[in-house]
Write a protein that holds these residues in place. Structure first.
Motif, PDB file in Angstrom:
ATOM      1  N   PRO A  60      -1.588  28.888 -21.996  1.00  0.00           N
ATOM      2  CA  PRO A  60      -0.919  29.630 -23.080  1.00  0.00           C
ATOM      3  C   PRO A  60      -0.796  28.795 -24.345  1.00  0.00           C
ATOM      4  N   ILE A  61      -1.889  28.630 -25.054  1.00  0.00           N
ATOM      5  CA  ILE A  61      -1.943  27.743 -26.211  1.00  0.00           C
ATOM      6  C   ILE A  61      -0.899  28.125 -27.266  1.00  0.00           C
ATOM      7  N   ARG A  62      -0.586  29.406 -27.375  1.00  0.00           N
ATOM      8  CA  ARG A  62       0.309  29.848 -28.450  1.00  0.00           C
ATOM      9  C   ARG A  62       1.768  29.450 -28.217  1.00  0.00           C
ATOM     10  N   ILE A  63       2.098  28.857 -27.082  1.00  0.00           N
ATOM     11  CA  ILE A  63       3.471  28.365 -26.923  1.00  0.00           C
ATOM     12  C   ILE A  63       3.683  27.081 -27.719  1.00  0.00           C
ATOM     13  N   GLY A  64       2.608  26.519 -28.259  1.00  0.00           N
ATOM     14  CA  GLY A  64       2.721  25.326 -29.081  1.00  0.00           C
ATOM     15  C   GLY A  64       2.186  24.093 -28.386  1.00  0.00           C
ATOM     16  N   LYS A  65       1.673  23.179 -29.201  1.00  0.00           N
ATOM     17  CA  LYS A  65       1.019  21.978 -28.672  1.00  0.00           C
ATOM     18  C   LYS A  65       1.926  21.147 -27.763  1.00  0.00           C
ATOM     19  N   PRO A  66       3.192  20.864 -28.154  1.00  0.00           N
ATOM     20  CA  PRO A  66       4.025  20.038 -27.268  1.00  0.00           C
ATOM     21  C   PRO A  66       4.222  20.660 -25.887  1.00  0.00           C
ATOM     22  N   ALA A  67       4.442  21.981 -25.839  1.00  0.00           N
ATOM     23  CA  ALA A  67       4.667  22.645 -24.552  1.00  0.00           C
ATOM     24  C   ALA A  67       3.392  22.666 -23.717  1.00  0.00           C
ATOM     25  N   VAL A  68       2.247  22.889 -24.356  1.00  0.00           N
ATOM     26  CA  VAL A  68       0.975  22.878 -23.627  1.00  0.00           C
ATOM     27  C   VAL A  68       0.706  21.479 -23.081  1.00  0.00           C
ATOM     28  N   HIS A  69       0.943  20.456 -23.906  1.00  0.00           N
ATOM     29  CA  HIS A  69       0.738  19.085 -23.434  1.00  0.00           C
ATOM     30  C   HIS A  69       1.653  18.774 -22.246  1.00  0.00           C
ATOM     31  N   GLU A  70       2.903  19.214 -22.325  1.00  0.00           N
ATOM     32  CA  GLU A  70       3.829  18.985 -21.215  1.00  0.00           C
ATOM     33  C   GLU A  70       3.333  19.651 -19.936  1.00  0.00           C
ATOM     34  N   MET A  71       2.841  20.880 -20.059  1.00  0.00           N
ATOM     35  CA  MET A  71       2.335  21.606 -18.896  1.00  0.00           C
ATOM     36  C   MET A  71       1.132  20.887 -18.283  1.00  0.00           C
ATOM     37  N   LEU A  72       0.173  20.519 -19.128  1.00  0.00           N
ATOM     38  CA  LEU A  72      -1.026  19.871 -18.603  1.00  0.00           C
ATOM     39  C   LEU A  72      -0.735  18.472 -18.088  1.00  0.00           C
ATOM     40  N   ARG A  73       0.203  17.776 -18.700  1.00  0.00           N
ATOM     41  CA  ARG A  73       0.597  16.449 -18.210  1.00  0.00           C
ATOM     42  C   ARG A  73       1.196  16.553 -16.803  1.00  0.00           C
ATOM     43  N   ARG A  74       1.835  17.664 -16.521  1.00  0.00           N
ATOM     44  CA  ARG A  74       2.434  17.863 -15.199  1.00  0.00           C
ATOM     45  C   ARG A  74       1.378  18.169 -14.139  1.00  0.00           C
TER      46      ARG A  74
END
Length: 204
Positions: A134-148
């Motif tokens: 879900p790229i539109r949630i914003g870069k920080p949230a996407v990075h947090e998701m993928l980092r997890r």
């Protein structure tokens, strides 16, 4: 519905909100139950179709992850392609999880487990991860998701992500390589969307 609305937790749909659509998944016509309040609730979006069309079949066994499952097209495809594997369909939207469970049951996909992120045991490692994040949630949230999730690939596991070029597919690939230390390559680019392949080979 606004761009981001479907990414917030919604209660399961009422009977009056449910609708059915016919979708081609894994070479079969499948009748799907869906509803408003989830991503692409009235059709299979172009990005997910591209992911399903170009990614090689998943491993036959092991744990497979559909990250951001929506109403379940990726999870159902994984389950059909690998009936002996365990498919985790993960989403923060309870309505999406309810629809995925309905659709898995109707399709006979008993190997699908649809859960919120915290319900996936920490020791599970994934042979494959497929995601239209879900790229539109914003870069920080996407990075947090993928980092997890991406570091939870098994040693020989492979992740495939479909991301719009205009929404930062190339910069995301560079971030995965630099910050997560996971080799990332673009395997195709069609209609403004990139499909990225992420592995643990050579990872830090």
């Amino acid at each position: 519905m606004s761009h981001g609305e479907h990414y917030f937790t919604a209660s399961p749909a009422s009977p009056a909100q449910l609708r059915t659509i016919d979708v081609r998944l894994a070479g079969r016509e499948v009748r799907i139950t869906t509803a408003p309040g989830v991503f692409s609730g009235d059709h299979l979006d172009h990005a997910t179709r591209l992911l399903l069309d170009v990614v090689p079949p998943p491993p036959a066994t092991g744990d497979l992850l559909d990250l951001g499952c929506g109403w379940g097209p990726v999870a159902l495809t994984l389950a059909h392609a690998a009936p002996e594997a365990r498919v985790w369909a993960v989403d923060v939207n309870e309505r999406a999880l309810d629809l995925t469970r309905r659709n898995a049951a109707a399709d006979g996909a008993a190997n699908v487990t649809a859960v919120v992120p915290d319900d996936v045991p920490e020791d599970v490692r994934f042979a494959a991860i497929w995601s239209n994040p879900p790229i539109r949630i914003g870069k920080p949230a996407v990075h947090e998701m993928l980092r997890r999730w991406l570091p939870r690939l098994a040693p020989d596991g492979v992740a495939h992500l479909v991301v719009s070029k205009n929404l930062g597919a190339d910069s995301l690939a560079r971030w995965i390589e630099k910050d997560l230390g996971l080799p990332t390559e673009r395997i195709t680019s069609v209609g403004g969307f990139r499909v990225l392949r992420v592995t643990r080979s050579g990872a830090r």
